[in-house]
Scaffold this motif. Structure first.
Motif, short mmCIF file in Angstrom:
data_model
loop_
_atom_site.label_atom_id
_atom_site.label_comp_id
_atom_site.label_asym_id
_atom_site.label_seq_id
_atom_site.Cartn_x
_atom_site.Cartn_y
_atom_site.Cartn_z
N LYS A 48 0.85 -1.18 0.00
CA LYS A 48 0.00 0.00 0.00
C LYS A 48 0.89 1.24 0.00
CE LYS A 48 -3.74 1.23 2.81
NZ LYS A 48 -4.70 0.83 3.81
N VAL A 49 0.46 2.30 -0.60
CA VAL A 49 1.29 3.51 -0.70
C VAL A 49 1.38 4.14 0.69
CG1 VAL A 49 1.36 5.83 -1.66
CG2 VAL A 49 0.55 3.88 -3.06
N TYR A 82 2.24 7.37 2.95
CA TYR A 82 2.39 8.79 2.67
C TYR A 82 3.33 9.42 3.68
CZ TYR A 82 -1.20 8.23 -0.69
OH TYR A 82 -1.88 7.83 -1.79
N HIS A 126 -1.27 13.90 16.81
CA HIS A 126 -1.78 13.80 18.19
C HIS A 126 -1.99 12.32 18.48
CE1 HIS A 126 -5.71 12.99 16.31
NE2 HIS A 126 -5.42 14.01 15.52
N THR A 173 -9.80 14.26 23.50
CA THR A 173 -11.19 14.24 22.97
C THR A 173 -11.52 12.88 22.35
OG1 THR A 173 -10.25 15.05 20.94
CG2 THR A 173 -11.26 16.70 22.39
N PRO A 203 -12.77 9.34 22.17
CA PRO A 203 -13.66 8.73 23.18
C PRO A 203 -12.91 7.71 24.02
CG PRO A 203 -14.09 7.86 21.00
CD PRO A 203 -13.13 8.99 20.81
N TYR A 245 -14.92 2.18 25.33
CA TYR A 245 -16.12 1.87 26.12
C TYR A 245 -15.91 0.67 27.04
CZ TYR A 245 -18.46 5.59 23.88
OH TYR A 245 -18.79 6.84 23.46
N GLU A 286 -21.01 -3.01 20.93
CA GLU A 286 -20.83 -3.77 19.67
C GLU A 286 -20.39 -2.81 18.58
OE1 GLU A 286 -25.63 -3.74 18.71
OE2 GLU A 286 -24.46 -5.57 18.51
N THR A 287 -19.76 -3.34 17.59
CA THR A 287 -19.23 -2.46 16.52
C THR A 287 -20.42 -1.81 15.80
OG1 THR A 287 -19.33 -4.33 15.09
CG2 THR A 287 -17.19 -3.82 16.06
N PHE A 288 -20.16 -0.63 15.27
CA PHE A 288 -21.26 0.13 14.66
C PHE A 288 -21.75 -0.58 13.41
CE2 PHE A 288 -23.93 3.56 13.92
CZ PHE A 288 -23.76 4.06 12.64
N ILE A 289 -20.82 -0.75 12.46
CA ILE A 289 -21.23 -1.47 11.22
C ILE A 289 -20.69 -2.89 11.36
CG2 ILE A 289 -20.93 -1.59 8.70
CD1 ILE A 289 -20.59 1.41 8.65
N PRO A 290 -21.38 -3.97 11.06
CA PRO A 290 -22.79 -3.97 10.67
C PRO A 290 -23.74 -4.11 11.86
CG PRO A 290 -21.83 -6.13 10.39
CD PRO A 290 -20.79 -5.29 11.01
N ASN A 291 -23.26 -4.40 13.02
CA ASN A 291 -24.18 -4.82 14.10
C ASN A 291 -25.18 -3.73 14.47
OD1 ASN A 291 -21.43 -5.83 14.08
ND2 ASN A 291 -22.27 -7.36 15.48
N LEU A 347 -25.74 -0.70 13.35
CA LEU A 347 -26.42 0.01 12.26
C LEU A 347 -27.63 -0.80 11.81
CD1 LEU A 347 -26.25 2.53 10.53
CD2 LEU A 347 -24.98 1.23 8.84
N ALA A 390 -16.85 2.81 11.10
CA ALA A 390 -17.47 1.48 11.16
C ALA A 390 -17.09 0.76 12.45
CB ALA A 390 -17.00 0.67 9.97
N GLU A 398 -16.98 1.48 18.75
CA GLU A 398 -17.87 0.66 19.58
C GLU A 398 -19.10 1.46 19.97
OE1 GLU A 398 -17.43 -2.58 20.86
OE2 GLU A 398 -16.14 -2.56 19.09
#
Lengths: 285, 223, 135, 173
Positions: free
Chosen positions: A10-11, A13, A22, A27, A29, A32, A40-45, A47, B23, B26
């Protein structure tokens, strides 16, 4: 370092030196894991759960739309229409109703339009700075919560009063309200099928009808001026020749007897008879 | 096929971290309706956004037929609603969507208020939220006039009179909103521009900020 | 063409083609009810259409003479006066058209053709003859 | 022995299943939003074009080599702007069965031309106003500067349908 074009790596940079790197600024989060429990993870669960709620909403929304067409006034706006009861959209009703009380009307309108709403929206916007305590549970923040509940109740009450007042005025304006309006609209809906003029060049039409007094109201093309003056097109379906002759002689409803007026105009009995004959032929085929 | 295209782009632009970050973050358990159904209140924000998307899409498609001048406005709405296929569905979506987006946003505001989620460090997000609220009310007010039937005309007339009662600058506001001294041709084209360009522009900006802050600061912890 | 469709430039250039003036006479007495007046005007418009449409390129329709004074003789003189002015202003023919049956057998000086409640074919024939007779 | 085929069956992992359902619900949401809107947008393509442009005017067998004046009503619909116009046309059918429908509006100053009403010009269209006259196919002979306009003609189950008015096609000036 620049990569060879076809290397599958992969390139990478070169970091832009001006952007401060930083590592874990405060800031970001907190993980959790600090809050025990099943995150649970946002995508796919997660969402997926949100979209299931959205699907339920969508089905209800589409059913509402299919069942109720969006309302549209019969005619374009008519500024001269003085007996129309103006009503703002439902979410402005509480502001509209607010202006109808003693200390918010005429001399005090500025209270009703600027000061009170200003307070309401201002306080709401500055809520985090007014209620700046650490405590988040609403029952532990009595002032903020009670103020909010109070304004909630006030808004609901004002909207309710405004809406019932409007319904009351509507009933006063046309008793029976919706039902009456529906009736009035229904008959016009099924426009009579355009009935053609039968035997237009029949001599009875040429030299009798065009000279008779019938012309004055029912017109050269027998269209008349509904609803007051009925059309003679398709009159053959309703009346027979004898009935038409009787109507010419004695009149019907608001129409006065035309017999002697026509005789005065120089038409003979025989003319009127052929006229009645011709009118009885006016049928919608 | 799609995978290979994605990889081809990813090698060149390294876009994976962008959406991977969204994605993989959590979602805490206290906002998850699967764990305790009382958490459904945390869906109002998402629903508001969903209805806003519907509003923007249906609004865009309506402008294909709608004409914002007083001679044709009502006729064009009547035409698109009755003559064009699915016209009443799309207008229905926009009309009822308008009311629903206000309802959903109101519920979302209440949830944020009563869970105290506007407390530090999320004050700015609350203020941006209130600005969005006002923009939405503005959209509702300007949009209500566009069909140009009696209900729309008189509601706007009343609304502008209320705005005109502001001391000192009241008349200027009225003149500015009406684009003249009556609610007429100037008003409808001015309201159309506000409804279709200015306010949506502001809305998108504010929503962008709103989402950015949520992503940056994360959802407020459990009570 | 109607009098309202002209501006000065067009009139100067095309005047020689438009040598016939149509003088509509509504001949209302004032006794009629409003809707009857509307009806009379509609019948006058139908009568005018029988001449205006086929001869659009040679006739100019003047504003109508709406009311009729009771005295017939004076009324005829009034119409004759108007007709002679039309001729003085450059028109070769004056055709008076009405939908009021009372004018049926009136003869008005200076008016080349009086049509009352004409239908299409009679108008076509009579106006054609008028123009052929004196062309 | 029977579990052999089961093992080859590809196992759907929990993550894949969630991804599929996510795609499904997302698809439903997007579709129920977009489909009515796209159908709404492409409506001009799918609107039944036929009837609005052509008007059934007269039976084919009523026509002959001699022009016939046929009055008809044309409904010009442009979105919500509708106008019903009363028109007439001189229709001829020549020996080879070809139908031509000419507009009676004289190209000089707009009077209505008639067929064969002038003794000097038999079997020609004659304009009563200034004497312009045209041949049977509309070719202008005097005064008028252009041939008579012509309506699009369509023959369907031996009825003549007239469409848009346009410049004369049969006359080669």
């Amino acid at each position: 370092m620049a990569q060879g074009k076809h290397s599958d790596e992969k390139v990478l940079y070169v970091g832009d030196s001006r952007v401060r790197q930083h590592k874990n600024s405060e800031t970001t989060p907190r993980d959790y894991t600090a809050y025990p429990g099943k995150s649970e993870t946002f995508i796919p669960n997660f969402l997926l759960k949100e979209w299931i709620v959205a699907t339920v909403f969508m089905v209800g929304f589409m059913l509402l739309i299919i069942s109720k067409p969006a309302p549209l006034g019969e005619t374009p706006a008519n500024p001269m229409n003085t007996d129309f009861i103006p009503m703002p959209d439902w979410y402005f009703l509480f502001l509209y109703q607010l202006l109808k009380y003693a200390y918010t009307a005429d001399a005090y309108t500025v209270f009703g339009t600027v000061i009170l709403p200003g307070l309401l929206f201002g306080a709401l916007t500055l809520a985090p700075f007014l209620d700046s305590g650490e405590e988040r549970r609403f029952y532990k923040r009595p002032i903020a919560s009670s103020l909010m509940i109070l304004s909630l109740v006030a808004v609901v009450y004002l909207t309710y009063v405004s809406w019932t007042h409007y319904q009351h005025e509507l009933d006063k304006k046309n008793p029976g309200g919706k039902a009456v309006q529906e009736e009035k609209k229904k008959p016009e809906k099924k426009k009579a099928k355009a009935v053609a003029l039968v035997a237009e060049d029949d001599p009875a039409n040429k030299n009798v009808y065009q000279k008779s007094t019938c012309l004055m109201c029912h017109g050269t093309d027998l269209k008349g001026m509904p609803p007051g003056v009925p059309t003679l097109l398709g009159i053959g379906d309703k009346y027979s020749k004898e009935e038409i002759t009787k109507i010419i002689k004695e009149g019907i409803g608001t129409m006065t007897a035309q017999y002697d007026a026509n005789i005065a105009k120089g038409l003979t009995d025989q003319d009127l008879d052929s006229l009645a004959e011709w009118l009885s032929k006016q049928k919608s085929e | 096929m799609l995978k290979s295209i994605y990889n081809w782009i990813d090698e060149r632009l390294d876009i994976t971290p962008l959406w991977r970050d969204v994605a993989d973050h959590e979602v805490p358990e206290h906002v998850n309706p699967a764990h305790h159904f009382s958490a459904f209140v945390y869906c109002f924000g998402g629903l508001t956004f969903f209805v806003t998307v519907i509003q923007i899409l249906s609004g865009m498609f309506l402008t294909m037929y709608y004409v914002p001048d007083i001679m044709n406005a009502h006729a064009s709405v009547n035409y698109l609603q009755n003559e064009v296929a699915f016209g009443n569905i799309v207008r229905g979506m926009h009309h009822f969507g308008a009311s629903l987006v206000i309802v959903m946003m109101f519920l979302h505001t209440l949830r944020v208020f009563f869970t105290g989620s506007y407390k530090a460090p999320r004050e700015m997000n609350w203020v941006i939220g209130m600005l969005i609220f006002m923009v939405m009310l503005g959209l509702g007010f300007t949009g209500y006039l566009l069909p140009w039937d009696d209900k729309a005309y008189f509601a706007t007339k009343v609304g502008i009179q209320i705005a005109a009662s502001v001391p000192l600058i009241g008349d200027q506001i009225k003149e500015l909103l009406q684009g003249g001294d009556i609610v007429g041709a100037q008003t409808i084209s001015r309201f159309f521009a506000i409804h279709v360009f200015f306010l949506p522009g502001a809305l998108l900006g504010l929503l962008g900020a709103h989402f950015f802050m949520i992503r940056k600061q994360g959802i407020s912890g459990p009570l | 063409m109607k009098f309202s469709e002209w501006n000065e430039a067009d009139w100067l250039s095309l005047q020689l083609y438009f040598d016939t003036c149509i003088l509509p006479i509504t001949a209302l007495s004032g006794l009629e009810a409003p809707w009857q007046m509307k009806h009379a005007l509609e019948r006058l418009r139908d009568a005018l259409d029988t001449v205006e449409v086929p001869f659009k390129g040679r006739t100019v329709t003047m504003p109508a003479v709406q009311y009729r004074i009771a005295d017939e003789h004076l009324f005829v003189q009034q119409i004759a006066g108007i007709a002679s002015n039309c001729k003085a202003s450059g028109f070769k023919y004056v055709i008076a058209i009405s939908a009021a049956n009372e004018l049926l057998n009136l003869s008005i000086p200076n008016v080349d053709l009086l049509l009352v409640n004409p239908d299409k074919s009679t108008s076509l024939k009579l106006v054609g003859e008028l123009w052929q007779k004196q062309d | 022995m029977s579990n052999e085929p089961k093992k080859q069956k590809k196992e759907v992992t929990r993550r894949q299943f969630l991804a599929y359902t996510l795609g499904g619900t997302g698809g439903f949401l997007a579709a129920s939003m977009i489909v009515p809107m796209v159908r709404f947008a492409v409506d001009p393509l799918l609107q039944d074009k036929g009837e609005s442009e052509f008007v059934k005017v007269i039976a084919l067998d009523k026509l002959s080599d001699e022009p016939v004046s046929v009055p008809f009503k044309m409904l010009q619909k442009d979105g919500w702007v509708e106008e019903e116009v009363d028109l007439t046309a001189w229709i001829t059918k020549n020996a080879s069965g070809q139908v031509q429908a000419l507009s009676p509006i004289c190209k000089h100053l707009g009077c209505t031309v008639n067929w064969n009403t002038e003794k000097k010009y038999p079997n020609q269209y004659f304009c009563p106003c200034h004497g312009a006259h045209y041949e049977k196919n509309g070719k202008n002979l005097a005064i008028a500067t252009a041939p008579l306009d012509e309506y699009e003609v369509k023959i369907q189950d031996n009825y003549v349908y007239l469409g848009k008015l346009g410049p004369n096609t049969k006359v080669t000036t």
